[in-house]
Design an enzyme around this catalytic site. Sequence first.
Site, mmCIF file in Angstrom:
data_model
loop_
_atom_site.group_PDB
_atom_site.id
_atom_site.type_symbol
_atom_site.label_atom_id
_atom_site.label_comp_id
_atom_site.label_asym_id
_atom_site.label_seq_id
_atom_site.Cartn_x
_atom_site.Cartn_y
_atom_site.Cartn_z
ATOM 1 N NE ARG A 60 46.789 74.830 44.028
ATOM 2 C CZ ARG A 60 46.536 75.173 45.295
ATOM 3 N NH1 ARG A 60 47.379 75.955 45.951
ATOM 4 N NH2 ARG A 60 45.461 74.727 45.887
ATOM 5 C CG HIS B 256 43.306 77.593 41.776
ATOM 6 N ND1 HIS B 256 42.917 77.536 43.098
ATOM 7 C CD2 HIS B 256 43.820 76.373 41.511
ATOM 8 C CE1 HIS B 256 43.194 76.334 43.591
ATOM 9 N NE2 HIS B 256 43.752 75.623 42.656
ATOM 10 C CG ASN C 96 42.501 80.105 49.888
ATOM 11 O OD1 ASN C 96 42.828 79.142 50.553
ATOM 12 N ND2 ASN C 96 42.212 81.268 50.434
ATOM 13 C CG HIS D 238 49.578 67.900 40.720
ATOM 14 N ND1 HIS D 238 48.408 67.232 40.960
ATOM 15 C CD2 HIS D 238 49.275 69.217 40.824
ATOM 16 C CE1 HIS D 238 47.434 68.106 41.192
ATOM 17 N NE2 HIS D 238 47.933 69.325 41.107
#
Length: 338
Positions: A66, A70, A98, A207
Amino acid sequence: MRLSMSLLPQLALALFLLLLTSAHVHGYGLEVGYYKRSCPAAEAIVRETVFGYFSQDPTVTAPLLRLHFHDCFVRGCDGSVLINSTKGNKAEKDAKPNHSLDGFFVIDAAKAALEKKCPGVVSCADVVALVARDAVSLATAVVRNGGWTKDGNLYEVETGRRDGRVSHAAEAVDNLPSPFFGIFQLKTSFASKGLDMKDLAVLSGAHAIGNSHCNSFARRLYNFTGKGDMDPSLDPAYAAKLKQQCKPGDLTTILEMVPGSSTTFDTTYYQLVAERRGLFHSDEALLRNKETRDYVYSHINSETSFFKDFGVSMVRMGRAGVLTGYQGEIRKNCALVN
Ligand code: HEM
Ligand SMILES: *[C@@H]1O[C@H](CO)[C@@H](O)[C@H](O)[C@H]1NC(C)=O
Ligand SMILES: *[C@@H]1O[C@H](CO)[C@@H](O)[C@H](O)[C@H]1NC(C)=O
Ligand SMILES: *[C@@H]1O[C@H](CO)[C@@H](O)[C@H](O)[C@H]1NC(C)=O
């Protein structure tokens, strides 16, 4: 003879410009094995570091994967997600989306080992990309059985990124897709990073691993349109189960994204989405577009094809807004601008 001598400076300039532009057009300045001369052990050092943590706790994979996402979606893959806030500046990692970003200790450990071997050579942005690849690879049966690349990984990572010097919380809010996004918003968000609908379908497959806080999807259970209603696109039996685990206003409970298999990277995500059991509205949204829907249905049992696509889309995501050449810097400490 005299004529060609006087043309020499122009010729040299033309050649120089040609080289500049061709570097720009072909590789975005990134290439597989960028450090093979400047720090030949770089990729092995990162892999050993990730393996050390993974073998103690396979849940490290999800946050590391992840982090790369990001990083790339905010100011490009420039390591800006790693920068700490300072007195006058709230950094990306302290922005609302976050939501539980984690895994920074693995990045720091890999960077420290690299600095020992090749000081000032390997960028933090590249460490993030390599760590994500190694972590997700270790979570697959393919890599446990030997892998696909010559170093036993799932795919090759392009390197050569430089580190940015700027990180603003507000930019994370503006650039990261929300779990409440529908298909059109997701399309726009991904397109703005040079990614298409196939990339969206493929990368959402991330995911398959990790966890989510209740508040990332609770609105679907209790107040979908602001009238105390439920998201009708969620399987009602699954929603009832989720309601038992997530009470209204719960900010702390975390659930596995894929119940019972949240540390194994596979195609279970597509199975869940097809059953209308994806946790986020943005997961369900994949069923609202022909291309992404077809991808979901055709990949429930196509792990090999999914893994191949995942490598391709990760490389494409890894090119978003990169700094190369003389841009940016090579940070000494990933949390601090030099
Ligand atoms: C399509 C748009 C996406 C949205 C809206 C989205 C949203 C989210 C949200 C809300 C969470 C849970 C955070 C929490 O509550 O703790 C999450 C977790 C996660 N996301 Fe995404 N995500 C998206 C795409 C991606 C992509 C492209 C990747 C990587 C390639 C990714 C990898 C992950 C991983 C691995 C987790 C689990 C993290 C953990 O367990 O610590 N996501 N995502
Ligand atoms: C960055 O912030 C984290 C969390 O607040 C802290 O643990 C870490 O020591 C900081 N790093 C540096 C280099 O200041
Ligand atoms: C996320 O941001 C909030 C403030 O918006 C902060 O309190 C929290 O510590 C941050 N979490 C991480 C993991 O940095
Ligand atoms: C549901 O959403 C509406 C509109 O956003 C809000 O006014 C209301 O307070 C919410 N109800 C609950 C129980 O959170």
